[in-house]
Design an enzyme around this catalytic site. Structure first.
Site, mmCIF file in Angstrom:
data_model
loop_
_atom_site.group_PDB
_atom_site.id
_atom_site.type_symbol
_atom_site.label_atom_id
_atom_site.label_comp_id
_atom_site.label_asym_id
_atom_site.label_seq_id
_atom_site.Cartn_x
_atom_site.Cartn_y
_atom_site.Cartn_z
ATOM 1 N N GLU A 31 -0.335 -5.294 23.040
ATOM 2 C CA GLU A 31 -0.309 -3.845 23.286
ATOM 3 C C GLU A 31 -1.417 -3.420 24.251
ATOM 4 O O GLU A 31 -2.537 -3.919 24.164
ATOM 5 C CB GLU A 31 -0.501 -3.087 21.964
ATOM 6 C CG GLU A 31 0.671 -3.180 21.019
ATOM 7 C CD GLU A 31 0.441 -2.371 19.756
ATOM 8 O OE1 GLU A 31 -0.403 -1.442 19.758
ATOM 9 O OE2 GLU A 31 1.098 -2.654 18.753
ATOM 10 N N GLY A 76 0.840 -1.181 0.000
ATOM 11 C CA GLY A 76 0.000 0.000 0.000
ATOM 12 C C GLY A 76 0.879 1.235 0.000
ATOM 13 O O GLY A 76 2.035 1.198 -0.435
ATOM 14 N N ARG A 125 0.218 -4.230 12.185
ATOM 15 C CA ARG A 125 -0.565 -4.398 13.400
ATOM 16 C C ARG A 125 -0.099 -5.660 14.098
ATOM 17 O O ARG A 125 0.295 -6.641 13.453
ATOM 18 C CB ARG A 125 -2.078 -4.492 13.095
ATOM 19 C CG ARG A 125 -2.706 -3.171 12.693
ATOM 20 C CD ARG A 125 -2.695 -2.192 13.851
ATOM 21 N NE ARG A 125 -3.398 -0.952 13.570
ATOM 22 C CZ ARG A 125 -2.827 0.165 13.142
ATOM 23 N NH1 ARG A 125 -1.517 0.182 12.906
ATOM 24 N NH2 ARG A 125 -3.528 1.253 12.940
ATOM 25 N N HIS A 169 5.134 0.897 19.413
ATOM 26 C CA HIS A 169 4.156 1.390 18.441
ATOM 27 C C HIS A 169 4.312 2.901 18.219
ATOM 28 O O HIS A 169 3.370 3.674 18.382
ATOM 29 C CB HIS A 169 2.725 1.065 18.889
ATOM 30 C CG HIS A 169 1.749 1.054 17.739
ATOM 31 N ND1 HIS A 169 0.602 0.309 17.753
ATOM 32 C CD2 HIS A 169 1.761 1.709 16.544
ATOM 33 C CE1 HIS A 169 -0.067 0.500 16.623
ATOM 34 N NE2 HIS A 169 0.623 1.351 15.870
#
Length: 310
Positions: free
Chosen positions: A259, A151, A230, A277
């Site tokens: 997380e 992407g 992710r 993150h």
């Protein structure tokens, strides 16, 4: 009268100030304040600002009868109840394109750190250990770089890889139109070809544990994996096993399944680099994301089409 906006994520003072100029803000960046805010103000809230990790549930949406706009600050929106929101006619937007360069930069920082063993070399230097007693690490330049998810972010990772004279290939659900890069129709095939695998695919049910034991076995004992997508995309238990058994050489993660708690199974392993993150976080990226939200919100409440719809 300013529209009421519920903010469910942490923002710095400057970002909050710019948003408060346009909205009556209810700031609830933790679970306790979130529940209290929805209970007390849910019937007045017209917009919600969240992110893909924090999300917004269908039950919460139903407690906000005037809700008409939901925005994810960054590109991800995997924990938003998208279908439910659409069934209510709520407009959904995200921050696509606002932090792509930052994430791609961080992906390469992680790749260089784990392949060149930068954290361990830093520690050794501080302990007075000279290079002759330390193992040599491989080049990054001139190697094969596989990208899972070509992407906007994956494409920018590829451009950085080209600067290192790397041979680059990718896997998507289908080939990306107009891309001259080599395409593999499976992650396992891509991993078998690659020296380094950078994961930049969206999260969600469709990519849950996409990177697991078969991929690690295909990547092999000289291979490295980097995840900036992710946490749910990568099987943490399988990764820990692959690292302990030297099925792969190393891994660098900015995201993980547990997380905000660190991945316990990886904390004692030498061949791992972890960051909390922060791949999409920089002053420039946050400013661009907030500006994008304000542009979308201003257009929506003026009756115009939003700029970055989900």
């Amino acid at each position: 009268m300013k529209p009421s906006l519920l903010i469910l994520i942490h923002l710095n003072d400057a970002s909050r100030a710019s948003i408060e100029a346009a909205f009556d803000v209810v700031y609830a960046p933790d679970s306790t304040r979130r529940s209290a805010a929805i209970a007390a103000r849910g019937d007045t809230i017209r917009a919600v600002l969240t992110n893909g990790t924090t999300g917004l549930t269908a039950a919460e949406i139903d407690r906000m009868p005037q809700l008409e706009l939901i925005s994810a600050l960054g590109a991800g929106y995997e924990n938003l109840a998208v279908d439910h929101a659409r069934s209510r006619g709520i407009v959904l937007v995200n921050g696509a394109g606002t932090n792509d360069h930052c994430v791609a930069d961080h992906a390469f920082a992680l790749l260089l750190a784990i392949v060149r063993d930068v954290p361990q070399l830093d520690r050794a230097t501080r302990d007075g250990i000279w290079r002759d007693t330390l193992p040599m690490q491989p080049n990054v330049s001139g190697k094969r770089l596989g990208i899972v998810g070509l992407g906007n972010i994956g494409e920018k990772v590829a451009r950085r890889g080209a600067g290192f004279d790397m041979d680059i290939a990718y896997h998507n659900r289908k080939p990306r139109e107009g891309s001259a890069l080599r395409y593999f129709d499976s992650v396992v095939a891509l991993a078998r070809w690659s020296d380094f695998l950078v994961v930049a695919t969206p999260g969600g049910a469709g990519t849950h544990h996409l990177i697991g034991k078969p991929v690690f076995e295909a990547l092999g004992p000289n291979g490295f994996v980097v995840n900036v997508s992710r946490g749910s995309v990568l099987d943490t238990a399988a990764l820990a096993q692959a690292l302990v058994t030297q099925t792969i050489a190393g891994a660098a993660l900015d995201v993980y399944e547990s997380e905000p708690h660190p991945p316990e199974a990886l904390l004692t392993l030498r061949n791992v680099v972890l960051t909390p993150h922060v791949g999409g976080r920089s002053p420039e990226a946050i400013t661009a994301s907030v500006d994008n939200f304000l542009a979308n919100a201003t257009r929506h409440f003026a009756g115009k089409a939003v700029l970055t719809p989900i």
